[in-house]
Motif scaffolding. Structure first.
Motif, PDB file in Angstrom:
ATOM      1  N   GLY A  53     -20.528  27.948  57.522  1.00  0.00           N
ATOM      2  CA  GLY A  53     -20.328  27.266  58.787  1.00  0.00           C
ATOM      3  C   GLY A  53     -18.898  26.790  58.980  1.00  0.00           C
ATOM      4  O   GLY A  53     -18.300  26.205  58.088  1.00  0.00           O
ATOM      5  N   GLU A  54     -18.345  27.030  60.165  1.00  0.00           N
ATOM      6  CA  GLU A  54     -16.958  26.660  60.427  1.00  0.00           C
ATOM      7  C   GLU A  54     -16.831  25.165  60.737  1.00  0.00           C
ATOM      8  O   GLU A  54     -17.745  24.543  61.260  1.00  0.00           O
ATOM      9  CB  GLU A  54     -16.407  27.477  61.602  1.00  0.00           C
ATOM     10  N   ARG A  55     -15.675  24.608  60.360  1.00  0.00           N
ATOM     11  CA  ARG A  55     -15.400  23.193  60.558  1.00  0.00           C
ATOM     12  C   ARG A  55     -13.963  23.029  61.034  1.00  0.00           C
ATOM     13  O   ARG A  55     -13.064  23.731  60.559  1.00  0.00           O
ATOM     14  CB  ARG A  55     -15.617  22.449  59.239  1.00  0.00           C
ATOM     15  N   LYS A  56     -13.721  22.114  61.950  1.00  0.00           N
ATOM     16  CA  LYS A  56     -12.368  21.904  62.454  1.00  0.00           C
ATOM     17  C   LYS A  56     -11.470  21.356  61.344  1.00  0.00           C
ATOM     18  O   LYS A  56     -11.865  20.468  60.586  1.00  0.00           O
ATOM     19  CB  LYS A  56     -12.386  20.933  63.633  1.00  0.00           C
ATOM     20  N   GLU A  57     -10.272  21.895  61.290  1.00  0.00           N
ATOM     21  CA  GLU A  57      -9.355  21.485  60.230  1.00  0.00           C
ATOM     22  C   GLU A  57      -8.980  20.014  60.351  1.00  0.00           C
ATOM     23  O   GLU A  57      -8.854  19.306  59.351  1.00  0.00           O
ATOM     24  CB  GLU A  57      -8.099  22.359  60.277  1.00  0.00           C
ATOM     25  N   LYS A  58      -8.818  19.514  61.578  1.00  0.00           N
ATOM     26  CA  LYS A  58      -8.411  18.119  61.766  1.00  0.00           C
ATOM     27  C   LYS A  58      -9.524  17.131  61.390  1.00  0.00           C
ATOM     28  O   LYS A  58      -9.264  15.940  61.215  1.00  0.00           O
ATOM     29  CB  LYS A  58      -7.974  17.882  63.211  1.00  0.00           C
ATOM     30  N   ARG A  59     -10.759  17.617  61.279  1.00  0.00           N
ATOM     31  CA  ARG A  59     -11.875  16.762  60.893  1.00  0.00           C
ATOM     32  C   ARG A  59     -12.276  16.974  59.427  1.00  0.00           C
ATOM     33  O   ARG A  59     -13.347  16.559  59.005  1.00  0.00           O
ATOM     34  CB  ARG A  59     -13.080  17.025  61.799  1.00  0.00           C
TER      35      ARG A  59
END
Length: 210
Positions: A53-59
């Protein structure tokens, strides 16, 4: 124990080999990335860590960003460790390698599915434990139809025993369903169809174990 991480899509039905229509759950399983490989020498046991699952880098915390960078992959939202992963003993385990559903399961296999059940909030004993209530509602029990009734003695033990079936939060617990049959694998779409229902709401994460 081999396995893979997935996401619940919904339910459908397919015809089995005996011609019977079988209710199935559709799960998007993988592709997962190997983000860590553990072995007896350095960690004391054999295990493979998969991420999905993809996740935002800033989070993503900096520590996790470095962890994913070692595996040369983008930040992932779900990370699970599988002990004694089958492919490790076949020489197919490498950091950063993708693991697809067809690498772990075949049609006809039996697997276990672990997920978090739907949360239903604070519920009474009738819904939570299946209490029958007063039933015929005789002797003026106009407001006791769904009440638990007596829960114990008075002066002794003067407390409520742990584990009493009482009202409380329902659902939102880790649940494992065992021995579900793999009815169909759609490798091009990373989908696996397993017989029966599995815990959790749509789009919730699932752990499939072989």
């Amino acid at each position: 124990m081999s396995g893979i991480i997935g996401r619940k899509i919904g339910m459908t039905s397919v015809y089995g080999a005996d011609g019977r229509n079988v209710a199935c759950t559709v799960i998007e399983a993988g592709p997962c990335v190997i983000t860590q490989v553990k072995n007896e020498e350095s960690d004391g046991y054999n295990a493979v860590q998969l991420a999905y699952g993809e996740r935002k880098e800033k989070r993503t915390p900096q520590a996790l960003l470095g962890h994913f960078k070692k595996a040369d992959t983008t930040p992932k939202s779900k990370v699970v460790e599988f002990r004694d992963f089958r492919l490790e003993f076949e020489g197919g385990i490498e950091l950063g390698k993708e693991v697809s559903v067809q690498d772990v399961f075949e049609e006809g296999d039996f697997l276990d599915v672990k997920g978090v059940s739907k949360g239903k909030g604070f519920q009474g004993v009738v819904k939570r434990h299946g209490f029958g209530g007063v039933g015929q509602a005789t002797h003026g029990q106009h407001n006791r139809l769904r009440a638990p009734g007596s829960i114990g003695a008075a002066s002794y033990p003067a407390r409520v025993f742990k584990g009493m079936k009482m009202a409380g939060q329902t659902g939102n617990k880790s649940v494992k369903v065992t021995n579900l049959k793999v009815m169909k694998i759609l490798a091009d779409e990373n989908l696996i169809l397993v017989s029966g229902s599995v815990p959790g709401a749509k789009n919730s994460y699932l752990i499939l174990e072989k």
